[in-house]
Design an enzyme around this catalytic site. Structure first.
Site, PDB file in Angstrom:
ATOM      1  N   LYS A 109       2.075  -2.741   6.426  1.00  0.00           N
ATOM      2  CA  LYS A 109       2.452  -2.827   4.642  1.00  0.00           C
ATOM      3  C   LYS A 109       3.909  -2.341   4.630  1.00  0.00           C
ATOM      4  CE  LYS A 109      -1.657  -3.705   3.316  1.00  0.00           C
ATOM      5  NZ  LYS A 109      -1.879  -5.120   2.487  1.00  0.00           N
ATOM      6  N   TYR A 155      -1.688  -0.652  10.568  1.00  0.00           N
ATOM      7  CA  TYR A 155      -1.876  -0.911   9.255  1.00  0.00           C
ATOM      8  C   TYR A 155      -0.809  -0.445   8.355  1.00  0.00           C
ATOM      9  CZ  TYR A 155      -3.841  -1.183   4.431  1.00  0.00           C
ATOM     10  OH  TYR A 155      -4.110  -1.310   3.145  1.00  0.00           O
ATOM     11  N   SER A 158       0.864  -1.177  -0.113  1.00  0.00           N
ATOM     12  CA  SER A 158      -0.199  -0.299  -0.036  1.00  0.00           C
ATOM     13  C   SER A 158       0.882   1.176  -0.028  1.00  0.00           C
ATOM     14  CB  SER A 158      -0.960   0.011   1.113  1.00  0.00           C
ATOM     15  OG  SER A 158      -1.714   1.295   1.127  1.00  0.00           O
TER      16      SER A 158
END
Ligand SMILES: NC(=O)c1ccc[n+]([C@@H]2O[C@H](COP(=O)([O-])OP(=O)(O)OC[C@H]3O[C@@H](n4cnc5c(N)ncnc54)[C@H](O)[C@@H]3O)[C@@H](O)[C@H]2O)c1
Length: 247
Positions: free
Chosen positions: A155, A151, A138
């Site tokens: 990534k 999160y 991401s």
């Protein structure tokens, strides 16, 4: 037919980017296993595009081992192409307020899964001296947004794992790359935004120079290139599909 004769597994293929990637791969001639923790979703997409649905929790070693058995039954062994796409997020929140359960879930699905899938398939790809692995990371791993800390960090793991896998597997003819999507039009988008309102959408869009969200088709086009033989000299990259967000 850029994937004619190839076999592929796409995880999280019951929705969003994974469904778009699986669809494009089938259109280009690949035989595709759609692996998803939500069997009904995987079956619906598989029935529509002509793939094979397999229920799998990518965060669970036994479940990934069962996926390897399913690949053996369908393809005779590990696939030519493996797309580690399944991913989840915690809802936006200050880093110290994210629950331990949410942290564990995000790291298990986004990070540990890369290890479990490598453990299940890398040995056979090495022995065969060919294969393409694509990890969906991401822009969050490159240019983190506030309140999505764990999160973002998961990534970052995916991007470093991609490079580590690429350098170790290159002598065996196995390529490993990543894609960094920007916020995309999938069911996950609402979780990133916290609330799906016109104001929140405008806030996210204002950070994307090309002025739109990414789509499953955008990711499918990039995945097709990186997983096809056209990219035979490309390994270890984490390519932004982000409308310029990371500039
Ligand atoms: N949508 C975005 O804005 C965006 C942006 C950047 C990166 N990504 C990444 O792209 C990938 C796909 O996201 P999406 O937006 O298509 O999400 P999505 O929620 O639309 O689809 C994710 C799919 O993964 C499946 N899944 C979830 N946990 C799983 C597990 N443990 N095992 C197997 N399958 C599981 C879900 O059932 C679902 O079908 C994720 O890795 C996500 O982090 C998404």
């Amino acid at each position: 037919m850029r994937l004619q004769g190839k076999t592929a597994i796409v995880t999280g293929a019951g929705s969003g980017f994974g469904a778009g990637i699986a669809r494009r791969f089938v259109q280009e001639g690949a035989r595709v296993i759609l692996a998803d923790i939500n069997p009904a979703a995987a079956e619906a997409v598989a029935a529509e595009i002509g793939g094979i649905a397999v229920a799998c929790n990518v965060a669970d070693g036994a479940s990934v081992a069962a996926l390897a058995e399913a690949a053996k039954a369908a393809f005779g062994g590990a696939p030519d192409i493996l797309v580690n796409n399944a991913g989840v997020t915690h809802l936006p929140g200050f880093m110290e307020e994210i629950s331990e359960a949410d942290f564990d879930r995000v790291l298990a699905v986004n990070a540990k899964s890369i290890y479990l899938m490598a453990r299940a398939f890398a040995g056979e790809m090495k022995a065969r001296r060919s294969g393409a692995i694509l990890n969906i990371a991401s822009t969050a791993g490159v240019s983190p947004r506030p309140k999505l800390s764990w999160y973002n960090a998961s990534k970052g793991f995916v991007i470093t794992a991609t490079r580590a896998m690429a350098v170790e597997l290159a002598p065996f003819g196995v390529r490993v790359n990543a894609l960094n999507p920007v916020a995309g039009e999938t069911p996950l988008l609402a979780s990133f935004m916290g609330e799906d309102t016109p104001e929140m959408r405008a806030k996210f869009l204002s950070t994307i120079p090309l002025g739109r969200f990414s789509t499953p088709e955008d990711l499918a086009n990039a995945a097709l290139y990186l997983c096809s033989d056209e990219a035979s000299m490309v390994t270890g990259v984490a390519m932004e599909v982000d409308g310029g967000r990371c500039i």
